[in-house]
Design an enzyme around this catalytic site. Structure first.
Site, PDB file in Angstrom:
ATOM      1  N   GLU A   1       0.836  -1.200   0.000  1.00 59.98           N
ATOM      2  CA  GLU A   1       0.000   0.000   0.000  1.00 59.98           C
ATOM      3  C   GLU A   1       0.873   1.253   0.000  1.00 59.98           C
ATOM      4  O   GLU A   1       0.603   2.208  -0.728  1.00 59.98           O
ATOM      5  CB  GLU A   1      -0.937  -0.028   1.209  1.00 59.98           C
ATOM      6  CG  GLU A   1      -1.991  -1.111   1.131  1.00 59.98           C
ATOM      7  CD  GLU A   1      -1.486  -2.529   1.444  1.00 59.98           C
ATOM      8  OE1 GLU A   1      -2.225  -3.489   1.153  1.00 59.98           O
ATOM      9  OE2 GLU A   1      -0.364  -2.690   1.978  1.00 59.98           O
TER      10      GLU A   1
ATOM     11  N   HIS B   1      10.305  15.182  10.036  1.00 62.40           N
ATOM     12  CA  HIS B   1      11.452  15.250   9.122  1.00 62.40           C
ATOM     13  C   HIS B   1      11.074  15.117   7.653  1.00 62.40           C
ATOM     14  O   HIS B   1      11.761  15.677   6.791  1.00 62.40           O
ATOM     15  CB  HIS B   1      12.470  14.163   9.455  1.00 62.40           C
ATOM     16  CG  HIS B   1      13.150  14.379  10.761  1.00 62.40           C
ATOM     17  ND1 HIS B   1      14.249  13.643  11.141  1.00 62.40           N
ATOM     18  CD2 HIS B   1      12.914  15.238  11.780  1.00 62.40           C
ATOM     19  CE1 HIS B   1      14.654  14.041  12.336  1.00 62.40           C
ATOM     20  NE2 HIS B   1      13.851  14.999  12.746  1.00 62.40           N
TER      21      HIS B   1
END
Length: 144
Positions: free
Chosen positions: A72, A101
């Site tokens: 997925e 990040h």
């Protein structure tokens, strides 16, 4: 905030529980399927439209499920503008770092490895974590 969700049969129960949870918290939820547990369904049929919807609208986020979450995540990351991360249990810090990040906009969860309750917790942590905006992270994302 609009949250797009999708799964194949393997994450169906997780998706349904998460949808109820998110709506109870006031999120707008767009469900891209699956709409029934069909062991013969194919996850790209649900995941790709979900990822395209997230990519088409700045600020929308996506939560996708599968047995492992790996395929997925790969399917979602084929869509331009998507930065999908995967969580299949373990240290929850990885969920935070994907937002701080990498400014991840889709969270892929492995339903065979993460309980429904833990997937809800991980999702809420992920949604509550903002991108740091640090120059070094922005620079790296631009190189995608």
């Amino acid at each position: 905030m609009t949250i797009h969700i999708a799964t194949d049969h393997a994450g169906f129960d997780h998706k349904q529980a998460l949808k109820t949870y998110l709506e109870s918290k006031g999120y707008t939820v767009v469900d891209h399927g699956a709409f029934a547990k069909d062991p013969n369904d194919d996850y790209p049929d649900f995941i790709v439209p979900c990822a395209e919807a997230v990519a088409d609208t700045f600020g929308d986020m996506g939560i996708i499920f599968g047995g492992s979450g790996e395929g997925e995540q790969m399917a979602a990351n084929k869509v331009t503008g998507i930065r999908a991360c995967e969580y299949y249990g373990g240290n929850i810090e990885i969920v935070k770092l994907s937002r701080e990040h990498n400014d991840a906009n889709i969270l892929s969860i492995g339903a065979r490895f993460v309980s429904i309750e833990d997937s809800i917790i991980a999702t809420q942590i992920w949604l509550d974590t903002a991108f740091s905006g640090d120059e070094r992270h922005e620079r790296r994302i631009e190189k995608f």
